[in-house]
Write a protein that holds these residues in place. Structure first.
Motif, short mmCIF file in Angstrom:
data_model
loop_
_atom_site.label_atom_id
_atom_site.label_comp_id
_atom_site.label_asym_id
_atom_site.label_seq_id
_atom_site.Cartn_x
_atom_site.Cartn_y
_atom_site.Cartn_z
N TYR B 36 2.63 -1.39 0.61
CA TYR B 36 3.03 -1.39 2.00
C TYR B 36 1.99 -2.12 2.84
O TYR B 36 0.79 -2.04 2.56
CB TYR B 36 3.18 0.06 2.52
N GLN B 38 0.56 -2.50 6.78
CA GLN B 38 0.57 -1.86 8.09
C GLN B 38 -0.30 -2.64 9.06
O GLN B 38 -1.48 -2.90 8.78
CB GLN B 38 0.08 -0.41 8.01
N PRO B 44 4.13 1.36 8.70
CA PRO B 44 4.04 0.53 7.49
C PRO B 44 5.39 -0.14 7.18
O PRO B 44 6.44 0.32 7.63
CB PRO B 44 3.69 1.54 6.39
N LEU B 46 7.52 -1.98 3.77
CA LEU B 46 7.56 -2.12 2.32
C LEU B 46 7.52 -3.59 1.92
O LEU B 46 8.31 -4.39 2.41
CB LEU B 46 8.85 -1.46 1.80
N SER B 49 8.29 -2.95 -4.42
CA SER B 49 8.65 -1.66 -5.01
C SER B 49 8.69 -1.79 -6.53
O SER B 49 8.77 -2.91 -7.06
CB SER B 49 9.99 -1.17 -4.48
N ALA B 50 8.62 -0.65 -7.19
CA ALA B 50 8.64 -0.63 -8.66
C ALA B 50 7.64 -1.63 -9.24
O ALA B 50 7.94 -2.35 -10.19
CB ALA B 50 10.05 -0.90 -9.18
N TYR B 87 -1.49 -0.61 1.63
CA TYR B 87 -1.54 0.68 0.93
C TYR B 87 -0.66 0.64 -0.31
O TYR B 87 0.45 0.06 -0.28
CB TYR B 87 -1.03 1.81 1.82
N LEU B 89 1.36 3.23 -3.06
CA LEU B 89 1.95 4.57 -3.09
C LEU B 89 2.54 4.81 -4.47
O LEU B 89 3.30 3.99 -4.97
CB LEU B 89 3.06 4.69 -2.05
N ASP B 91 5.12 7.05 -6.57
CA ASP B 91 6.23 7.98 -6.43
C ASP B 91 6.72 8.43 -7.80
O ASP B 91 7.92 8.62 -8.02
CB ASP B 91 7.35 7.38 -5.58
N TRP B 96 3.62 12.87 -3.93
CA TRP B 96 3.44 11.44 -3.88
C TRP B 96 2.14 11.15 -3.14
O TRP B 96 1.84 11.83 -2.14
CB TRP B 96 4.63 10.78 -3.19
N PHE B 98 -0.82 8.17 -1.63
CA PHE B 98 -1.17 6.82 -1.22
C PHE B 98 -2.62 6.52 -1.60
O PHE B 98 -3.47 7.43 -1.68
CB PHE B 98 -1.05 6.69 0.31
N GLY B 99 -2.91 5.25 -1.75
CA GLY B 99 -4.30 4.83 -1.82
C GLY B 99 -4.93 4.92 -0.44
O GLY B 99 -4.26 5.17 0.56
#
Lengths: 117, 107
Positions: B36, B38, B44, B46, B49-50, B87, B89, B91, B96, B98-99
């Motif tokens: 993410y 920000q 934030p 996205l 993903s994955a 960041y 994350l 999941d 869950w 976050f860094g």
């Protein structure tokens, strides 16, 4: 377009509770989970929990278990996050976010909750 | 809880530079990792993903890789609008997590 619009900033005293709303539009509300994430000033992001609006199943971080409740009003396509027994450490921006595919997209604009005597 | 450790915590770079941010999980998370971006005062957004799936509308200069415990976000040619905090994350497992974030600043 898909968007999440949150309620406005709140100022609360220690021990009080706060309820933040998250109004969804532009998609089928019951099809995707809504998560809540918070960010204390100058800090990283912290996951709080989620709700499946389709069956109102919830999952909370153990850190907030017993203090947080996430609910929905499907007729209003709105999710809510209530946090009780507020303390100064709960001062943060609270975000809702839709879990779409494999990530949070989109996010609400954030709601600043200030806890101060 | 799974700990997500990002490095570096901050970096200074110039427009056009190649930038790499890493995220290490304290245990294996397969590819359940998102990235993410920000910007100050904003929510934030996205990017990936994955672990490696570029989100629609995100410029192709962003890419993600990794699996298991070690992940990387790469910006191939840094642009002015990329100066932000990033960041990761996981999941994979509750809660869950976050860094701590990587702030990318202008050199």
């Amino acid at each position: 377009q898909v968007q999440l619009v949150q309620s406005g900033a709140e100022v609360k005293k220690p021990g009080a509770s706060v309820k933040v709303s998250c109004k969804a539009s532009g998609y089928t509300f019951t099809a995707y989970a809504i998560h809540w994430v918070r960010q204390a000033p100058g800090q990283s992001l912290e996951w709080m929990g989620w709700i499946n609006p389709g069956n109102v199943n919830t999952k909370y971080s153990q850190k907030f278990q017993g203090r947080v409740t996430i609910t929905t009003d499907t007729s209003a396509t709105t999710a809510y996050m209530e946090l009780v027994s507020l303390r100064s450490e709960d001062t943060a921006v609270y975000y809702c976010a839709r879990y779409y595919g494999s990530g949070f997209d989109p996010w609400g604009q954030g709601t600043l909750v200030t806890v101060s005597a | 809880a799974i700990q997500m450790t990002q490095s570096p915590s901050s970096l200074s770079a110039s427009v056009g530079d190649r930038v790499t941010i890493t995220c290490r999980a304290s245990q294996g998370i397969l590819n359940y990792l998102g990235w993410y971006q920000q910007k100050p005062g904003k929510a934030p957004e996205l990017l990936i993903s994955a672990a490696s799936g570029l989100q629609s509308g995100v410029p192709s200069r962003f890419s993600g890789s990794g699996s298991g415990t070690d992940f990387t976000l790469t910006i191939s040619s840094l642009q002015p609008e990329d100066f932000a905090t990033y960041y990761c994350l996981q999941d994979y497992n509750y809660p869950w997590t976050f860094g701590q974030g990587t702030k990318v600043e202008i050199k």
